[in-house]
Design an enzyme around this catalytic site. Structure first.
Site, short mmCIF file in Angstrom:
data_model
loop_
_atom_site.label_atom_id
_atom_site.label_comp_id
_atom_site.label_asym_id
_atom_site.label_seq_id
_atom_site.Cartn_x
_atom_site.Cartn_y
_atom_site.Cartn_z
N CYS A 411 0.81 -1.22 0.00
CA CYS A 411 0.00 0.00 0.00
C CYS A 411 0.84 1.26 0.00
O CYS A 411 0.47 2.26 -0.64
CB CYS A 411 -0.95 -0.01 1.19
SG CYS A 411 -0.12 -0.11 2.80
N HIS A 455 -1.96 0.45 7.11
CA HIS A 455 -2.33 0.79 5.73
C HIS A 455 -1.93 2.24 5.44
O HIS A 455 -1.73 3.04 6.36
CB HIS A 455 -3.83 0.60 5.54
CG HIS A 455 -4.29 0.63 4.13
ND1 HIS A 455 -3.78 -0.19 3.16
CD2 HIS A 455 -5.23 1.41 3.51
CE1 HIS A 455 -4.39 0.04 2.01
NE2 HIS A 455 -5.27 1.01 2.19
N ASP A 471 -7.84 5.84 -2.24
CA ASP A 471 -7.06 4.66 -1.89
C ASP A 471 -6.68 3.91 -3.17
O ASP A 471 -7.47 3.11 -3.70
CB ASP A 471 -7.85 3.74 -0.96
CG ASP A 471 -6.98 2.64 -0.35
OD1 ASP A 471 -5.82 2.50 -0.78
OD2 ASP A 471 -7.46 1.94 0.55
#
Length: 661
Positions: A411, A455, A471
């Protein structure tokens, strides 16, 4: 080596020595995971030596040998803890003292000192572990110490092992009601486990910077980060973004927090319903707190930063509990000043040339439309990129290498590249790090977030809309947002690499999974309502007592205490007084003689009684005569040692046997 002469009144029974060894092992055992290896070896050696002394194979060590061991242990502590006067070193010192004391328990006084130190060591266990299982184990360990204390005071000739345990249980049982009264009503002070142990301890979780590989490294650990309890239903998995840090400064490879503005928190326009919940956060030795994106206000002893993250006044060095309210739907900072716009579009003047060129091409194709550019970025990721826990290492031009060469990452790779490309197009962007998702426990209805749930995502500023969550991971691996991290990563080699035997890696389904979830729920309830009871005490006392006044508190403490103490006094008056075992044997023998028609008078010595019996039954007097002689020697001879007691006991047992036949 030397032999030590001990008075009979101070002599310890063999069972008392065994109970001392059991108590010492019980209180030290939980500390084996952190104590230096040489301390454990010293403790094992002292226990083995005491067993040899106990069995008569060795004598007690000479004082010079004991002094040498003390000096060597002191030197070992200095080397192991580098002259650090932390609580870790103090607990190790207590453990060493407990081990060395085993080598000189000659008499009752030494045994008492040993067991008092054992109680201190038992209390220090909670500095390192406060789980429910540890609490249950330490109750058993304390019971063993109390049993050892009881055995110290029993007759040296008694070799019963279970009797001290029974008496210890009877002593501790009445203490439980009084303990509960004090727990619920007594004003809270800082618990023992809130003391900071080691200032040099490693910080855990997210740091205030993010470089390629930083967050993927956290998936190697199943360490607990925090738990969240909601007043109503929890948000959907796709909305479980836990905001921790906003990173706005980029040096070409790493993102950092950057300088914050002097003004207050960014303006938040709440749209829709809010969520109220409670966080139980584990120690991290960092100052930041966790909040569902995005919090409305800060809890006590914390402040809300400009980008609406939470910062505590002090490092979180112990478990803390706080309540929050967040808005899942919102508009954030619909207006940006020129200084803020410059800060959020800042990039190094050089570096990652291929990425800059690609963004320029896309910007021309989209004719400067922000939404179209974002769609191009996400489509580029979706086309040929791989989401993996073990991405390849990146060099100086990390964004270029990720976008054009490796095309695989976690991520933080996607978030960093996205924020870079948006800034290259002169669009304000920043990276947000935190946690996403969590494991839902249906038993107690709470979310558990662990380090592998860490994350990173992006916030992009759009004219008229303010900061919007973006995201990019969802474009490559949408299942990361819809599934819990442990479900998604369980089949990958790098997941929980630092915890290969973790229950979360081995137990994935069936009744074992349900058992794990139930135990986790039980442990969480223990943490909230016992370890962190001081957070609930004020409200509970308000509900129980109405308005809290000094008189109500005094009565609430005195009335239950008086009831418990009165019950104890009544039981003590009813219990028979403890009797010397020799006297009990003698009374039983005299009762047998009385059944044959010879009753001893209260003012009659045993020798006179036997002489009177001899006038009528010489055979019976012959049986009683050895008892009378041993009794007189024990009570009236200058030396009253244990051997005389043993002779009297043997004479009475022989007389009882002869009377039965």
């Amino acid at each position: 080596m030397k032999q030590v002469s001990v008075k009979p009144v101070d002599k310890l029974s063999r069972s008392a020595v065994l109970w001392q060894l059991i108590a010492c092992v019980a209180v030290v055992l939980p500390n084996v995971v952190w104590l230096p290896a040489w301390v454990l070896l010293l403790g094992a050696g002292c226990i083995a030596a005491r067993v040899m002394i106990h069995t008569g194979r060795w004598s007690f060590p000479h004082w010079s040998l004991r002094l040498l061991l003390v000096v060597a242990a002191a030197a070992g502590l200095l080397v192991s803890f580098n002259r650090d006067a932390s609580l870790n070193a103090m607990v190790a010192l207590l453990t060493v003292g407990l081990a060395l004391k085993l080598l000189e328990i000659y008499r009752r006084r030494d045994a008492l000192v040993l067991l008092y130190v054992a109680l201190f060591v038992a209390a220090t266990v909670f500095l390192f572990e406060q789980s429910l299982l540890m609490a249950v184990y330490m109750c058993v360990a304390v019971l063993a110490v109390i049993a050892a204390l009881v055995s110290v005071w029993q007759d040296p000739l008694r070799e019963e092992m279970l009797r001290p345990l029974k008496l210890a249980s009877r002593m501790l049982l009445p203490a439980l009601p009084l303990m509960l009264v004090l727990f619920f009503l007594f004003p809270r002070i800082g618990p023992l486990w809130s003391v900071e142990l080691d200032r040099s301890a490693a910080r855990t979780g997210l740091s205030d910077s993010m470089a390629p590989g930083d967050i993927s490294r956290l998936t190697r650990s199943d360490e607990l980060a925090f738990r969240a309890v909601f007043e109503g239903e929890p948000p959907a998995p796709s909305l479980r973004y836990w905001r921790v840090l906003v990173l706005s400064a980029f040096d070409g490879r790493s993102w950092t927090v950057g300088s914050s503005s002097a003004r207050g928190a960014e303006v938040l326009d709440v749209q829709g319903e809010t969520l109220t919940y409670e966080i139980v956060q584990e120690p991290s030795r960092q100052r930041w707190l966790y909040a569902l994106d995005v919090p409305l206000a800060a809890p006590p002893q914390a402040q809300l930063t400009m980008p609406r993250t939470l910062v505590s006044a002090n490092e979180v060095s112990q478990r803390i509990q706080y309540s929050l309210t967040s808005a899942p739907a919102y508009q954030l900072a619909t207006q940006l000043s020129q200084a803020e716009r410059r800060a959020y579009t800042q990039l190094p003047s050089r570096g990652n040339p291929r990425s800059r060129e690609l963004v320029s091409t896309w910007l021309n194709e989209s004719q400067g439309d922000v939404v179209t550019l974002i769609d191009q970025i996400l489509a580029y990721f979706h086309a040929s990129f791989v989401y993996t826990l073990e991405p390849m290492a990146l060099g100086e031009h990390s964004v270029d290498e990720f976008l054009f060469d490796t095309r695989q990452g976690f991520c933080e790779h996607f978030a960093s590249a996205t924020a870079f490309m948006l800034r290259a197009a002169d669009i304000p962007a920043r990276v947000v790090t935190g946690y996403q998702g969590g494991e839902w426990n249906t038993t107690q209805r709470y979310l558990t977030l662990r380090q592998y749930d860490a994350h990173a995502w992006v916030e992009v500023w759009i004219e008229g809309q303010g900061w919007q969550r973006l995201d990019p991971t969802a474009a490559v691996a949408p299942e990361r947002i819809e599934m819990s991290a442990d479900q998604l990563f369980s089949g990958q080699a790098g997941f929980l690499a630092d915890s290969p035997l973790s229950a979360r890696r081995l137990i994935r389904q069936g009744w074992l999974l349900q058992a794990r979830m139930r135990y986790d729920a039980l442990n969480f309830a223990w943490q909230r309502w016992v370890l962190n009871y001081h957070h609930q005490q004020q409200n509970l006392l308000q509900d129980w007592l109405g308005g809290i006044t000094p008189w109500k508190m005094v009565l609430a403490l005195l009335v239950p205490g008086a009831l418990v103490l009165g019950w104890l006094a009544w039981r003590l008056l009813r219990w028979p007084q403890p009797q010397d075992p020799l006297q009990r044997h003698l009374q039983r023998l005299l009762q047998r003689v009385a059944r044959q028609g010879f009753q001893r008078q209260p003012d009659e010595t045993l020798n006179r009684f036997v002489a009177r019996v001899a006038a009528h039954s010489p055979a019976l007097a012959e049986i009683l005569q050895p008892v009378a002689e041993a009794y007189e020697q024990l009570h009236y001879a200058p030396s009253t040692d244990a051997q005389a007691r043993q002779r009297l006991l043997a004479a009475m047992r022989q007389a009882e046997t002869r009377l039965k036949s």
